[in-house]
Motif scaffolding. Structure first.
Motif, mmCIF file in Angstrom:
data_model
loop_
_atom_site.group_PDB
_atom_site.id
_atom_site.type_symbol
_atom_site.label_atom_id
_atom_site.label_comp_id
_atom_site.label_asym_id
_atom_site.label_seq_id
_atom_site.Cartn_x
_atom_site.Cartn_y
_atom_site.Cartn_z
ATOM 1 N N GLU A 193 -34.601 -48.662 23.342
ATOM 2 C CA GLU A 193 -36.000 -48.451 23.702
ATOM 3 C C GLU A 193 -36.042 -47.425 24.829
ATOM 4 N N TYR A 194 -37.189 -46.775 24.982
ATOM 5 C CA TYR A 194 -37.317 -45.773 26.045
ATOM 6 C C TYR A 194 -37.546 -46.469 27.384
ATOM 7 N N SER A 195 -36.787 -46.046 28.383
ATOM 8 C CA SER A 195 -36.886 -46.612 29.723
ATOM 9 C C SER A 195 -37.658 -45.667 30.633
ATOM 10 N N ASN A 196 -38.726 -46.168 31.247
ATOM 11 C CA ASN A 196 -39.466 -45.365 32.221
ATOM 12 C C ASN A 196 -38.692 -45.189 33.524
ATOM 13 N N ILE A 197 -37.715 -46.036 33.745
ATOM 14 C CA ILE A 197 -36.885 -45.925 34.954
ATOM 15 C C ILE A 197 -35.816 -44.856 34.764
ATOM 16 N N ASP A 198 -35.099 -44.925 33.652
ATOM 17 C CA ASP A 198 -34.031 -43.959 33.376
ATOM 18 C C ASP A 198 -34.540 -42.681 32.726
ATOM 19 N N LYS A 199 -35.770 -42.705 32.214
ATOM 20 C CA LYS A 199 -36.363 -41.547 31.549
ATOM 21 C C LYS A 199 -35.554 -41.132 30.321
ATOM 22 N N LYS A 200 -35.080 -42.105 29.594
ATOM 23 C CA LYS A 200 -34.344 -41.844 28.356
ATOM 24 C C LYS A 200 -34.231 -43.154 27.571
ATOM 25 N N TYR A 201 -33.731 -43.051 26.345
ATOM 26 C CA TYR A 201 -33.527 -44.244 25.531
ATOM 27 C C TYR A 201 -32.265 -44.969 25.982
ATOM 28 N N ILE A 202 -32.385 -46.265 26.154
ATOM 29 C CA ILE A 202 -31.250 -47.088 26.570
ATOM 30 C C ILE A 202 -31.206 -48.332 25.681
ATOM 31 N N PRO A 203 -30.075 -49.041 25.627
ATOM 32 C CA PRO A 203 -30.020 -50.287 24.844
ATOM 33 C C PRO A 203 -31.131 -51.244 25.253
ATOM 34 N N ILE A 204 -31.740 -51.870 24.272
ATOM 35 C CA ILE A 204 -32.921 -52.673 24.541
ATOM 36 C C ILE A 204 -32.618 -53.856 25.466
ATOM 37 N N GLN A 205 -31.385 -54.396 25.409
ATOM 38 C CA GLN A 205 -31.034 -55.478 26.328
ATOM 39 C C GLN A 205 -31.131 -55.013 27.785
#
Length: 287
Positions: A193-205
């Protein structure tokens, strides 16, 4: 002493010397040439003769002992190997290896959100039904201009083309589209899912963990409990596993939420104050 007695003694001495010489010659002849040439006459024992025989007797046990050690060492290898792996164990281990390799070869990838689900690449080639299998943008525009009648109605242009459709098929019957939401790294398919913190897609967990920690640290309680509007609440996040559609056998791993209120209890969305547009927020959520 009389001359006769002297002569007699002299004769006896001569005879004794004569017989002694004869005995010596006969014994040496007997030793040199045996009576029976086919038989070996044993030599008289002496310290010089016994030395080689004693040394040979000492060496014989050593050679036999070393041969025993070699034979025992060569025999030990089959015994230890036969004791280590029995035929039944060998057959079972080989069958397990074959079954696991067959499963892994058919479904080599593991789904990160459901480790017991294994998938494979089921990509296939799609043949275009258009006359031109892969039209370019310029060709499509040219076709549109050529087919455009005088009164301005544009004829439809075929947009289908030859392509490879990528899809992962899993042993639970579910299918996933490769891409940012299902990223293959090594032998694992990471659902992201896209992370607003990392500004990229990361594992959903990881994203759910980030959102939960952020919500836990928040001091804003913008919502109200429907049964008691004096009880203020905030959104909390959790893992949500549900069916993609009610009739589907495929589970989805996504981010769900609930509400934590200042009364110390957790509530669901249906219990919050809301209208047809959604949840109703307080005017001063940070109070």
């Amino acid at each position: 002493m009389s001359i006769r007695k002297y002569k007699r003694k002299l004769a006896l001495c001569v005879a004794a010397l004569f017989w002694a010489g004869c005995d010596s010659d006969s014994s040496s002849a007997t030793e040199a040439i045996p009576e029976n040439p086919g038989e070996i006459t044993p030599l008289p024992s002496s310290s010089e003769d016994t030395a080689p025989s004693s040394s040979s007797e000492v060496e014989a046990p050593t050679s036999s002992e070393s041969s025993d050690e070699i034979s025992s060492s060569t025999e030990a290898v089959p015994e230890s190997s036969s004791e280590a792996v029995s035929p039944s164990e060998t057959e079972s281990s080989s069958s397990e290896t074959e079954s696991s390799s067959s499963v892994n070869s058919e479904y080599p990838y593991t789904l990160s959100t459901f480790p017991n689900v294994h998938c494979k690449d089921s990509s296939y080639f799609h043949k275009s039904w258009c006359p031109s299998s892969k039209p370019s943008l310029k060709q499509s525009i040219a076709d549109m201009e050529a087919d455009m009648p005088l009164y301005g109605i544009v004829q439809p242009v075929c947009q289908d083309y030859d392509r490879t459709e990528h899809v992962y098929t899993c042993d639970n019957g579910c299918k996933y589209q490769p891409g940012a939401f299902n990223l293959l790294e090594g032998d694992t398919i990471f659902q992201q899912e896209y992370s607003n913190i990392d500004k990229k897609y990361i594992p959903i967990q990881k994203k759910i963990a980030q959102d939960s920690a952020q919500a836990e640290a928040s001091t804003s309680y913008p919502y109200m409990l429907a049964s008691d509007t004096t009880v203020h609440c905030k959104t909390m996040y959790k893992t949500k596993i549900a069916k993609t559609v009610p009739s589907s056998s495929c589970d989805t791993y996504s981010e769900g939420y609930y509400f934590r209120c200042k009364d110390g209890n957790n509530y669901e969305w249906e219990e919050m104050l809301r209208d047809e547009n959604g949840l109703i927020e307080r005017e001063n959520p940070d109070e």
